[in-house]
Structures are given as structure tokens and as C-alpha cells.
Design an enzyme around this catalytic site. Structure first.
Site, PDB file in Angstrom:
ATOM      1  N   TYR A 124      -1.521   0.346  10.628  1.00  0.00           N
ATOM      2  CA  TYR A 124      -1.689  -0.133   9.462  1.00  0.00           C
ATOM      3  C   TYR A 124      -0.476   0.083   8.351  1.00  0.00           C
ATOM      4  O   TYR A 124       0.189  -0.803   7.908  1.00  0.00           O
ATOM      5  CB  TYR A 124      -3.022   0.495   8.457  1.00  0.00           C
ATOM      6  CG  TYR A 124      -3.039  -0.011   7.146  1.00  0.00           C
ATOM      7  CD1 TYR A 124      -3.354  -1.445   6.985  1.00  0.00           C
ATOM      8  CD2 TYR A 124      -3.333   1.019   6.056  1.00  0.00           C
ATOM      9  CE1 TYR A 124      -3.377  -1.771   5.551  1.00  0.00           C
ATOM     10  CE2 TYR A 124      -3.493   0.394   4.717  1.00  0.00           C
ATOM     11  CZ  TYR A 124      -3.690  -0.971   4.487  1.00  0.00           C
ATOM     12  OH  TYR A 124      -3.622  -1.515   3.174  1.00  0.00           O
ATOM     13  N   SER A 131       0.787  -1.071   0.100  1.00  0.00           N
ATOM     14  CA  SER A 131      -0.174  -0.059  -0.230  1.00  0.00           C
ATOM     15  C   SER A 131       0.935   1.252  -0.040  1.00  0.00           C
ATOM     16  O   SER A 131       1.928   1.332   0.397  1.00  0.00           O
ATOM     17  CB  SER A 131      -0.909   0.008   1.464  1.00  0.00           C
ATOM     18  OG  SER A 131      -1.649   1.261   1.236  1.00  0.00           O
TER      19      SER A 131
END
Length: 251
Positions: free
Chosen positions: A149, A136
Site C-alpha cells: 500500500y 495517504s
């Protein structure tokens, strides 16, 4: 010759399901690995009806014994797409739930490690294996509320980068695809514990966020380059997103 085999984790929805469709369309026999049997069985049936090759395999990537058993049952593996992952919560570091951080690390990092380790011998034996890590943009730049995250996806990024160094001279490529804002049916909904209104606000006013198909096509393009071509890192964002914290919205 038999079709090349691609394993896609997290194949029950979103980017994983889309990637399975794209790879099946590119001639791969796709092994759909995910926890939700009904989802992957329906997708396997869909692809089979379309004349493509697909198999459903119920798998939790954090369960090492199950991963090893899955790997032992394969006749070959030419490509592995480590897509299983996800985010939980958007709290500050001061307020974050350690259990959420632990779960995110287990799925996004240890899960990638489990499956990659288990399938690496088969990938080497293929003579032209490919490991894809779907990380990501969060793994490359932090943002407020994203600490857990970001840490997990940075771990996935480092895993890919290290593995590439360690496999130098072996017939295996390591590709990292780092998507930015992707509007899928479940990512934000899962992050916010099923709060649909809060999840919808993430994409509110954003013209044309990425779709699962956008990312899946990118993954398939990278995998289908000639074996000597390695796409080390490909960051893909919508035009409306300049960074993790700068997003253009019409309203």
C-alpha cells in the site's frame, strides 16, 4: 452560466461519497464515478432531491477503454478528484500476496493515470482546472506490513508531484491530499478481507479518528481556493496520530 463540473472517482462510499456531497453543496455539478451502480445512483438521487446537481456514472478506473468513453461523453470538467483506491492485506514483504500488490498499484496509481490523462484536455480547456490526488500519509512514510500500500500511494504522490511540474504554465492546479487515520465504513474492512473484528481493532481506543467528512471538507476547501492558489500537498491527521506508527489510544 452552467455550474462547474467535478468528477469524483470512488464515489460510492467513504471519502468519495462525502466529497461528492460537499462539492455539490459548493455549487458543483458532481459526476459520481464508481463501480457499484446502486450506491452512486442512490447518492445521485439524494443530492438531486436536495436541489443539487449530480449524475451517476458506473466506471472502473482500471479499464482504460471505459475511462476514455466516459471522458468523451463529458461536456466540460473543471475539477477531478482522484479518490478511487484502497489497501489489501497487512502482511510483511516476505509473506505478501503479489496479486494484492498488483491490484493496489493498478487502482491507486494506474487508475489515477487513466482518469487524469483522459480528462486533462477538458481540465485545460476549462481555463482553471483542478486535479486532486487523494493519496495517504502512507505515501510519505512506511510502516511494517504496509509495503504494498505504501508503494502504491508513494506512486500516487510521485504522479501528482511530476504532473505539477509538467503542467507548469497551464491553467491547471495539481493538489495532493494525504489523509492519515480515517474511520470509514469500508477501508479497513476491505483491507482485512471482510474481517470486521480485525478491522475494528485498527481504531480501537483512538479518540476521534478522522471521518470521511473531515477529509471531504478539506478537499473542497482546497478546490474552492482562488484559481491562482495551489495547495501542493496537505497532510491531514487526527490529533491522536503523530505518525503512521505513533497513535494515542485510551485503552
Amino acid at each position: 452560466m452552467s455550474s462547474p463540473v467535478a468528477v469524483v472517482t470512488g464515489a460510492s462510499s467513504g471519502i468519495g461519497a462525502a466529497t461528492a456531497r460537499w462539492l455539490a453543496g459548493a455549487g458543483y455539478r458532481v459526476l459520481l464515478a464508481a463501480r457499484r451502480a446502486d450506491r452512486i445512483e442512490a447518492l445521485a438521487e439524494e443530492l438531486t432531491r436536495a436541489g443539487q446537481e449530480a449524475e451517476a456514472h458506473v466506471l472502473d478506473v482500471t479499464d482504460r477503454a471505459a475511462v476514455d468513453a466516459f471522458a468523451a461523453g463529458l461536456d466540460r470538467c473543471d475539477a477531478l478528484v482522484n479518490n478511487a483506491g484502497g489497501a489489501l492485506g497487512l502482511e510483511t514483504v516476505a509473506d505478501a500476496d503479489p496479486a494484492n500488490w498488483r491490484t493496489m498499484y493498478e487502482v491507486n496509481v494506474v487508475g489515477v493515470l487513466n482518469v487524469t490523462q483522459a480528462l486533462l484536455p477538458a481540465l485545460v480547456d476549462s481555463g482553471a482546472g483542478t486535479v486532486v490526488v487523494v493519496s495517504s500519509t502512507a505515501g510519505h512514510a512506511t510502516y511494517e506490513g504496509g509495503g504494498g500500500y505504501v508503494a502504491a500511494k508513494h506512486g500516487a504522490h510521485v504522479l501528482a508531484e511530476t504532473l505539477r511540474l509538467e503542467l507548469l504554465g497551464q491553467p491547471v492546479r495539481v493538489i495532493e491530499i494525504a489523509p492519515g487515520m480515517v474511520h470509514t465504513e469500508e477501508f479497513s474492512l476491505t483491507r482485512f478481507g471482510g474481517d470486521a473484528e480485525r478491522a475494528a481493532k485498527v481504531y480501537e481506543g483512538v479518540p476521534d479518528p478522522l471521518t470521511a467528512d473531515d477529509v471531504a471538507e478539506t478537499i473542497t476547501w482546497a478546490i474552492t481556493r482562488p484559481p491562482h492558489v495551489n495547495v501542493d500537498l496537505l497532510v491531514v491527521r487526527p490529533r491522536a496520530q503523530a505518525s503512521n506508527t505513533r497513535v494515542y489510544r485510551t485503552s
